[in-house]
Scaffold this active site. Structure first.
Site, short mmCIF file in Angstrom:
data_model
loop_
_atom_site.label_atom_id
_atom_site.label_comp_id
_atom_site.label_asym_id
_atom_site.label_seq_id
_atom_site.Cartn_x
_atom_site.Cartn_y
_atom_site.Cartn_z
N GLY A 168 -31.08 10.99 12.80
CA GLY A 168 -31.15 10.20 11.57
C GLY A 168 -29.81 10.20 10.87
N GLY A 170 -27.94 13.12 10.53
CA GLY A 170 -27.10 14.20 11.04
C GLY A 170 -26.68 15.16 9.94
N SER A 240 -29.15 10.93 4.63
CA SER A 240 -30.34 11.35 5.37
C SER A 240 -31.39 10.23 5.38
CB SER A 240 -30.93 12.63 4.77
OG SER A 240 -31.15 12.50 3.39
N THR A 241 -32.29 10.31 6.38
CA THR A 241 -33.24 9.22 6.62
C THR A 241 -34.68 9.66 6.35
OG1 THR A 241 -33.52 9.85 8.93
CG2 THR A 241 -31.78 8.25 8.43
N GLU A 300 -39.20 18.88 13.18
CA GLU A 300 -37.79 18.91 13.56
C GLU A 300 -37.51 18.35 14.94
OE1 GLU A 300 -36.78 23.06 12.78
OE2 GLU A 300 -36.29 22.60 10.71
N GLY A 301 -38.12 17.21 15.26
CA GLY A 301 -37.77 16.50 16.49
C GLY A 301 -38.41 17.03 17.75
N THR A 302 -39.36 17.94 17.62
CA THR A 302 -39.93 18.58 18.82
C THR A 302 -41.22 17.96 19.31
OG1 THR A 302 -41.15 20.17 17.47
CG2 THR A 302 -38.95 20.83 18.23
N ILE A 306 -40.71 9.80 14.94
CA ILE A 306 -41.31 9.07 13.82
C ILE A 306 -40.65 7.71 13.75
CG2 ILE A 306 -41.64 9.06 11.33
CD1 ILE A 306 -41.15 12.24 11.62
N TYR A 509 -31.23 28.66 -4.75
CA TYR A 509 -30.17 28.11 -3.90
C TYR A 509 -28.94 28.99 -4.07
CZ TYR A 509 -28.75 23.82 -1.44
OH TYR A 509 -28.41 22.89 -0.48
#
Lengths: 595, 595
Positions: A168, A170, A240-241, A300-302, A306, A509
């Site tokens: 997306g 990166g 980001s996407t 996470e892409g596994t 999408i 954070y």
């Protein structure tokens, strides 16, 4: 969807904007970079941001003082970007197969593009591409333009034994895109960003269907043109996407008002190794058994690619106001956050920075003269001399209020009343606004400072109210001690902010950085220290991540935070829905039978 | 949890209250039942509810008029409860195994208890236990008192090939508890209600840990004793359990303020066929990959036994007020709901009933005399004569406001302003409050009316704003037409209400009933008509269920609403986490390899 087609809006596709090209070697837009000018002052090149073109005379002195270093503008750590890029591995059968349905401009094995698609934005990766090397990168990049092309890509990958990695923006900071050195199959990066359309807007039902490769800033712009927002504004929103947000279970700045990604997304369409996950009708909420679409959140892409999602829409707020409050110390500010969250619906965004981060934001203020300088001086006088705030203890709370005029007025009143009970001093909307706008420029600073032998990263956690202050103290103490033990030069820079509130706790954070001139293998040292900080966080009751995710960076800790049964279910789920590990990026230790 | 143990509260266990015994053959408490008195008026026996002991002179006349029937108090449909109860199937090896860790009082094969544990509250099941029969029931009931006992039960079930069915309140309306006739293994009902403790309350982090067998009314009472609520109030709250809420993905009356079950539950501990799903730390929100605990939501007993959950806590509201608004017709009321939801955060609860349901609630008002009668008469005069509302078209909106005094005042003001723009007339808090309290008594009415040859059920859906009114009209028309086609006696009773609002749509609740004297197999006829209504709902853009779930009642429709890939993932998930189908209740067509 049975809503009459007449009532849907079909926005025109965006025209690509060539001015929005991204840098290859550092974070951000190519037109923007920090630099040191002739006078030796830091400045932000370009014209994109409010800070752009301004001189920042206090930044370098503050860094020198905080880190205890010289920072000579002429003493740079010269970048060798790009360092070695592994040659592409070929799989002719796959390449032939995809040429049947992809045009040549949708297929690339260009070296620097393959490099970019093989990493995110961790310090480790950003260091590697300039000063070390990545062991493996994708061998090919494909850019599908439709769901049908994605489906055919997956079919071809199954037949020809190829590993697909969705891409997306990166912008992940978990090594999520990093390719496994031992992957013997061809690795193909599936760049989703040509699937970037807002497909339809449904004003009657207040929802929109958006392709997964749409980038945050474009989504915001397109929806705003129709008077809407989807309410999701992560710090990475410029790049980001939507697909990436779902895949990382993302959180946005204004989640208090709009919700996190799991609250904002109503439906997900996914291309999987065994067909398409999709629904015919989109309803606000239902009970029809385990919601399998939820499996994609944080995957996470596994598990699949999408391709689009249906999201809630909100009207752009009638009123938006910034605010800021100074507190004499972090404990007072935290007590204010605690009371405020217990007693009222919090404003759209509220953050509490510690003294170091407060000083940092002050150092980023452009040079002042005349009226502005006098105003700043008067403010400082008031706070320090009249209110007796200690400049080395005082902290700031920044706020964003959004809603109707009366909602905003009521919230401001309630917030400032509570703040006063904790010795909070109103510091005006200008300081609040600057605090938030700095978020987008701070991302450029990390890469700028690497040129001057400074390495830095952010990491975050979520934790219950009662454990938050001890957790912050433990992490700071531990990092300081470990830095001393390693005899790192100068003084480390460690700062924390409370960046989100919930009824049951907060998100915290951290920024941590150190000067590494003369330090052997500084990126590895950084990683060791970050892991030590994470162990301290876990020991202190914090989570593995509030919103950044796990990727590969934190996968080793999963057995500490999840039961053996849960880990087993996860791998079995992976085995069920992707038995040959087509989606082989390997995050969260999720592998296939081959590895 | 790292919060110092000093700060946690460990409530005393509740003492069981024998007055709270439940009926076996009908809904509700044994001490409460509708009846017809000497004067021929309906009355509510007992002392538990506000309506208890009161005469309801308008109820039977209204039912007679609406259904077009005689309803002779002496012409009853005599119940044969309990009809045939299948003898228990034995599995001596299992029985011996569990006697090693369960006391005799934790094991039962008593017939009527086995019957009760083998059904929920669908009209089909309630009809069967009085007038027909259930084909199969559990063979044994066990009542574990700890997680360890649940774990050992599962181990024994795996070894000795037994099917385990978790049991909470037995209030589902989806045939979720109904045993499969073809189940050859011993069926053991695992009654969770002895695991009913609030284990700890964490005031600093605003959360509580509660065992899954805790019943809603007990949870409310215990938490209220400490000044808290968990904010979940489904209509079944007097009997349903926390574990049941999670397993059915439940929704509560005040979800506008507190959220649905998925928003309220922070963590779930589950005993599975392969160990325990649990977490060491409870944080407000995290990103650590697919959240496997989410798989339990809506799993309806097919994936494991939920043993406890950590839930959010909210302080009891400072102010609570009811309200009601009359509208001249449903469309005006719906337009008001639409505008209200778009413009403001809705009140804690808001419902819009149609004219039939409005008349129904009016008919449930106790007999009035003196001041009350004059007040009611004046209200009716005002609305009908002055405002020219048609008594056969007018509808009511009932509201609950909760929050601080100023929040409630601001919400009321905003709501009534919008209502006035849609010709809404304020009808006072008393009418609002009565509207809500009737919800708990209406549940008793259905079973009461079955004695007089009236069969009725509720069913619900969620749908986008734009499709809601057509959906309601389509369902009503279709049911009326199909009733006529089957020559059902009298007139069917069909009513709808908008029972929840979301930014993107609504939840709609239907009641449908008919007189069945002389009708062959009335329960089957009802089921046919309910399925026809569901098909009409799906065709009109509604979901399979907003909150009741799927069970077995609606499992046949799953392929219409879920993609083939999703159905495949579901079964594969089941195969992974429960490979021998220990949790064999069979909901949602989820089976094991044996069947």
């Amino acid at each position: 969807m049975l809503t009459t087609k007449d009532s849907l809006i079909y926005p025109e596709p965006l025209r690509p904007n060539t001015e929005d090209a991204e840098s290859e070697d550092v974070w951000g837009f190519r037109d923007t970079r920090f630099s040191i000018n002739q006078k030796g002052h830091a400045t932000l090149l370009g014209r994109r941001y409010e800070l752009s073109g301004k001189e920042l005379p206090r930044l370098l002195p503050w860094i020198r003082e905080t880190l205890g270093i010289e920072l000579d503008p002429h003493d740079t750590f010269p970048s060798s970007f790009p360092t070695y890029i592994p040659p592409p591995q070929e799989n002719l059968a796959f390449h032939c197969a995809i040429k049947k349905f992809l045009r040549p401009d949708q297929i690339s094995c260009e070296d620097r593009a393959r490099l970019r698609h093989g990493h995110g934005q961790t310090q480790e990766e950003m260091f590697a591409i300039k000063y070390d090397r990545l062991a493996r990168t994708p061998d090919l990049i494909v850019s599908p333009e439709s769901e049908a092309e994605v489906t055919r890509l997956i079919e071809a990958a199954k037949i020809h034994d190829v590993s697909l990695v969705p891409y997306g923006g990166g912008t992940n900071v978990t090594d999520a895109l990093r390719c496994e050195a031992g992957e013997t199959r061809m690795i193909v990066s599936v760049d989703m960003r040509r699937m970037n359309r807002v497909l339809w807007i449904d004003p009657l039902n207040q929802m929109a269907c958006i392709e997964a490769g749409a980038v945050g800033r474009d989504i915001m712009m397109q929806l705003a043109g129709h008077g809407y927002t989807m309410g999701h504004e992560p710090d990475s929103v410029e790049f980001s996407t939507l697909g990436g947000w779902i895949a990382t279970n993302a959180s946005g700045m204004k989640k208090n008002k709009y919700g996190n990604i799991e609250d904002l997304v109503l439906d997900v369409t996914v291309a999987t190794a065994n067909g398409k996950l999709e629904r015919a009708t989109c309803v606000p909420r239902e009970s029809i058994g385990t919601d399998l679409r939820r499996l994609m959140f944080g995957s996470e892409g596994t598990l699949g690619i999408i391709t689009s999602a249906i999201v809630k829409l909100f009207p752009l707020p009638e009123a938006q106001r910034y605010g800021s409050i100074l507190f004499p110390d972090f404990e007072s500010g935290f007590a204010f956050m605690t009371e405020m969250t217990a007693k009222m619906a919090p404003p759209a965004s509220i953050r509490l920075v510690d003294n170091t981060q407060f000083q940092f934001s002050q150092s980023l203020k452009p040079g002042s003269s005349g009226w502005r300088a006098r105003k700043s001086a008067m403010e400082r006088f008031f706070v320090i001399k009249i209110k007796k705030f200690d400049p080395d203890k005082m902290v700031a709370c920044t706020l964003v209020f959004e809603g109707s005029h009366s909602e905003v007025a009521q919230q401001e009143k309630a917030v400032y009343e509570i703040a006063a009970r904790h010795r909070g001093v109103k510091a005006g909307s200008e300081n609040g606004r600057k605090g938030y706008q700095l978020t987008y420029s701070i991302a450029y600073i990390r890469d700028f400072l690497m040129n001057y032998y400074i390495i830095a990263e952010s990491f975050e956690t979520s934790v219950g109210w009662a454990d938050a202050l001890p957790l912050i103290a433990n992490v700071k103490q531990r990092l300081a001690a470990e830095s001393r033990r390693r005899n790192l030069p100068g003084k480390p820079f460690i700062t924390a902010r409370v960046t989100q509130v919930y009824r049951t706790g907060v998100a915290v954070y951290f920024y941590f950085g150190f000067y590494f001139k003369g330090v052997d293998r500084p990126s590895e040292v950084y990683l060791e220290l970050e892991n030590i900080a994470r162990e301290e966080i876990l020991r202190s009751g914090g989570s593995l991540s509030h919103h950044h995710g796990v990727g590969k960076l934190r996968q080793a800790y999963l057995p500490q935070v999840m039961s053996a049964t849960a880990l087993k279910w996860k791998q079995e789920l992976k085995n069920s829905v992707d038995p040959t590990n087509v989606f082989g990026v390997g995050n969260q230790h999720l592998t296939g039978p081959r590895m």
